[in-house]
Design a protein around this motif. Structure first.
Motif, PDB file in Angstrom:
ATOM      1  N   MET A 299      -8.480   6.759   5.000  1.00 51.60           N
ATOM      2  CA  MET A 299      -7.391   7.200   4.575  1.00 51.60           C
ATOM      3  C   MET A 299      -5.977   7.154   5.246  1.00 51.60           C
ATOM      4  O   MET A 299      -5.070   6.974   4.618  1.00 51.60           O
ATOM      5  N   GLN A 300      -6.022   7.379   6.344  1.00 55.48           N
ATOM      6  CA  GLN A 300      -4.891   7.119   7.279  1.00 55.48           C
ATOM      7  C   GLN A 300      -4.097   5.673   7.277  1.00 55.48           C
ATOM      8  O   GLN A 300      -2.984   5.460   7.157  1.00 55.48           O
ATOM      9  N   SER A 301      -5.143   4.802   6.968  1.00 54.48           N
ATOM     10  CA  SER A 301      -4.792   3.494   6.790  1.00 54.48           C
ATOM     11  C   SER A 301      -3.871   3.213   5.759  1.00 54.48           C
ATOM     12  O   SER A 301      -3.253   2.326   5.517  1.00 54.48           O
ATOM     13  N   PHE A 302      -3.942   4.143   4.654  1.00 57.80           N
ATOM     14  CA  PHE A 302      -3.286   3.973   3.281  1.00 57.80           C
ATOM     15  C   PHE A 302      -2.177   4.732   3.015  1.00 57.80           C
ATOM     16  O   PHE A 302      -1.385   4.822   2.170  1.00 57.80           O
ATOM     17  N   CYS A 303      -2.030   5.797   4.022  1.00 55.19           N
ATOM     18  CA  CYS A 303      -0.915   7.114   4.025  1.00 55.19           C
ATOM     19  C   CYS A 303       0.222   6.860   4.217  1.00 55.19           C
ATOM     20  O   CYS A 303       0.610   5.856   5.130  1.00 55.19           O
ATOM     21  N   ALA A 304       1.075   7.643   3.768  1.00 54.72           N
ATOM     22  CA  ALA A 304       2.458   7.869   4.303  1.00 54.72           C
ATOM     23  C   ALA A 304       2.646   9.147   4.858  1.00 54.72           C
ATOM     24  O   ALA A 304       2.068  10.231   4.231  1.00 54.72           O
ATOM     25  N   ALA A 305       3.392   9.521   5.945  1.00 55.84           N
ATOM     26  CA  ALA A 305       3.489  10.697   6.157  1.00 55.84           C
ATOM     27  C   ALA A 305       4.819  11.529   5.606  1.00 55.84           C
ATOM     28  O   ALA A 305       5.825  10.918   5.531  1.00 55.84           O
ATOM     29  N   ASP A 306       4.834  12.578   5.277  1.00 57.96           N
ATOM     30  CA  ASP A 306       5.622  13.339   4.825  1.00 57.96           C
ATOM     31  C   ASP A 306       5.813  14.894   5.512  1.00 57.96           C
ATOM     32  O   ASP A 306       5.010  15.826   4.830  1.00 57.96           O
ATOM     33  N   GLY A 307       6.210  15.185   6.618  1.00 60.68           N
ATOM     34  CA  GLY A 307       6.455  16.277   7.084  1.00 60.68           C
ATOM     35  C   GLY A 307       4.810  17.040   7.607  1.00 60.68           C
ATOM     36  O   GLY A 307       4.704  18.079   7.271  1.00 60.68           O
ATOM     37  N   GLY A 308       4.077  15.975   8.111  1.00 58.64           N
ATOM     38  CA  GLY A 308       2.778  16.552   8.738  1.00 58.64           C
ATOM     39  C   GLY A 308       1.665  16.520   7.472  1.00 58.64           C
ATOM     40  O   GLY A 308       0.731  16.590   7.808  1.00 58.64           O
ATOM     41  N   LYS A 309       2.083  15.955   6.274  1.00 61.12           N
ATOM     42  CA  LYS A 309       1.081  15.905   5.185  1.00 61.12           C
ATOM     43  C   LYS A 309       0.751  14.401   4.911  1.00 61.12           C
ATOM     44  O   LYS A 309       1.646  13.675   5.147  1.00 61.12           O
ATOM     45  N   LEU A 310      -0.501  14.322   4.692  1.00 60.55           N
ATOM     46  CA  LEU A 310      -0.777  12.740   4.279  1.00 60.55           C
ATOM     47  C   LEU A 310      -0.462  12.707   3.015  1.00 60.55           C
ATOM     48  O   LEU A 310      -1.167  13.467   2.070  1.00 60.55           O
ATOM     49  N   ILE A 311       0.010  11.454   2.352  1.00 60.17           N
ATOM     50  CA  ILE A 311      -0.013  11.234   1.050  1.00 60.17           C
ATOM     51  C   ILE A 311      -0.468  10.020   0.782  1.00 60.17           C
ATOM     52  O   ILE A 311      -0.441   8.918   1.627  1.00 60.17           O
ATOM     53  N   VAL A 312      -1.617   9.860   0.203  1.00 60.84           N
ATOM     54  CA  VAL A 312      -2.657   8.873  -0.156  1.00 60.84           C
ATOM     55  C   VAL A 312      -2.522   8.688  -1.667  1.00 60.84           C
ATOM     56  O   VAL A 312      -2.414   9.355  -2.436  1.00 60.84           O
ATOM     57  N   PRO A 313      -3.219   7.284  -1.895  1.00 63.38           N
ATOM     58  CA  PRO A 313      -3.170   6.739  -3.381  1.00 63.38           C
ATOM     59  C   PRO A 313      -4.226   7.975  -4.018  1.00 63.38           C
ATOM     60  O   PRO A 313      -5.275   8.300  -3.311  1.00 63.38           O
ATOM     61  N   THR A 314      -4.143   7.979  -5.380  1.00 64.50           N
ATOM     62  CA  THR A 314      -4.997   9.071  -6.051  1.00 64.50           C
ATOM     63  C   THR A 314      -6.348   8.321  -6.218  1.00 64.50           C
ATOM     64  O   THR A 314      -7.330   9.141  -6.291  1.00 64.50           O
ATOM     65  N   ASP A 315      -6.752   7.295  -6.301  1.00 63.06           N
ATOM     66  CA  ASP A 315      -8.184   6.554  -6.109  1.00 63.06           C
ATOM     67  C   ASP A 315      -8.726   6.197  -4.757  1.00 63.06           C
ATOM     68  O   ASP A 315      -9.739   5.508  -4.566  1.00 63.06           O
ATOM     69  N   ILE A 316      -8.247   6.972  -3.800  1.00 61.64           N
ATOM     70  CA  ILE A 316      -8.637   6.787  -2.295  1.00 61.64           C
ATOM     71  C   ILE A 316     -10.151   7.090  -2.263  1.00 61.64           C
ATOM     72  O   ILE A 316     -10.865   6.257  -1.285  1.00 61.64           O
ATOM     73  N   MET A 317     -10.512   8.308  -2.707  1.00 62.07           N
ATOM     74  CA  MET A 317     -12.071   8.513  -2.627  1.00 62.07           C
ATOM     75  C   MET A 317     -13.007   7.219  -3.028  1.00 62.07           C
ATOM     76  O   MET A 317     -13.823   6.918  -2.499  1.00 62.07           O
ATOM     77  N   ASP A 318     -12.440   7.143  -4.354  1.00 60.57           N
ATOM     78  CA  ASP A 318     -13.190   5.594  -4.895  1.00 60.57           C
ATOM     79  C   ASP A 318     -13.246   4.355  -4.244  1.00 60.57           C
ATOM     80  O   ASP A 318     -14.408   3.809  -3.959  1.00 60.57           O
ATOM     81  N   ARG A 319     -12.205   3.997  -3.683  1.00 58.81           N
ATOM     82  CA  ARG A 319     -12.018   2.833  -2.697  1.00 58.81           C
ATOM     83  C   ARG A 319     -12.889   3.095  -1.633  1.00 58.81           C
ATOM     84  O   ARG A 319     -13.503   2.091  -1.177  1.00 58.81           O
TER      85      ARG A 319
END
Length: 180
Positions: free
Chosen positions: A139-159
């Protein structure tokens, strides 16, 4: 009260084969047995009257010492709801000094609440932790940081799960890498 069988090595041995080392503790020294080799497993059982007479909150803990210069390892516990179990006996291991002295099997009546979880449960927890770490790293390899929160694509679990399945199909030993 209890007994033990070493599959492919002995007939059932009752508590008289053990030396009582304390009021509620017994020890079986393997050097007192005529075994062709060190057993890989032990079936420890409570006799029905002993299982029924075990005080509430107590359990019969089973320990194993692979050599006299190694520590005892907790294998599991028996009680009225689990009057018998087969335990894998760990090897002496790769310690700096070679194993010395005979192996021993210990049995003790102890407070059930103070016993550690059996090694199988500890193993499952370790595997779950490693799988969780794998997912987090993915998940970290796809995320963007926003104030200490991970923002990931909605289909990350499926991928992640598809990638996990593909690696497991390609390499059967991949799943074993999660166990340490």
């Amino acid at each position: 009260m209890f007994g033990v069988v070493f599959p492919d090595h002995t007939f059932p041995l009752d508590a008289t084969a053990f030396a009582q080392v304390a009021p509620t503790s017994w020890l079986l020294d393997f050097s007192t047995l005529s075994l062709p080799s060190t057993p890989r497993s032990a079936v420890v059982f409570l006799l029905p009257p002993a299982a029924a007479a075990l005080p509430p909150g107590k359990a019969v803990a089973v320990y194993y010492q692979a050599a006299a210069n190694r520590p005892f390892a907790f294998l599991g516990a028996l009680g009225p709801t689990r009057p018998s179990a087969t335990f894998r006996l760990p090897e002496a291991g790769d310690e700096p000094e070679p194993p010395a002295g005979p192996a021993k099997l210990g049995v003790a009546v102890e407070d059930a609440a103070t016993l550690p979880p059996p090694p199988e449960e500890q193993r499952a927890e370790r595997v779950a932790l490693r799988v969780g770490e794998n997912l987090f790293n993915f998940m970290q390899s796809f995320c963007a940081a926003d104030g200490g929160k991970l923002i990931v694509p909605t289909d990350i679990m499926d991928r992640w799960f598809r990638k996990f399945q593909e690696r497991a199909k390609k390499d059967p030993s991949y799943l074993k890498s999660f166990d340490f």
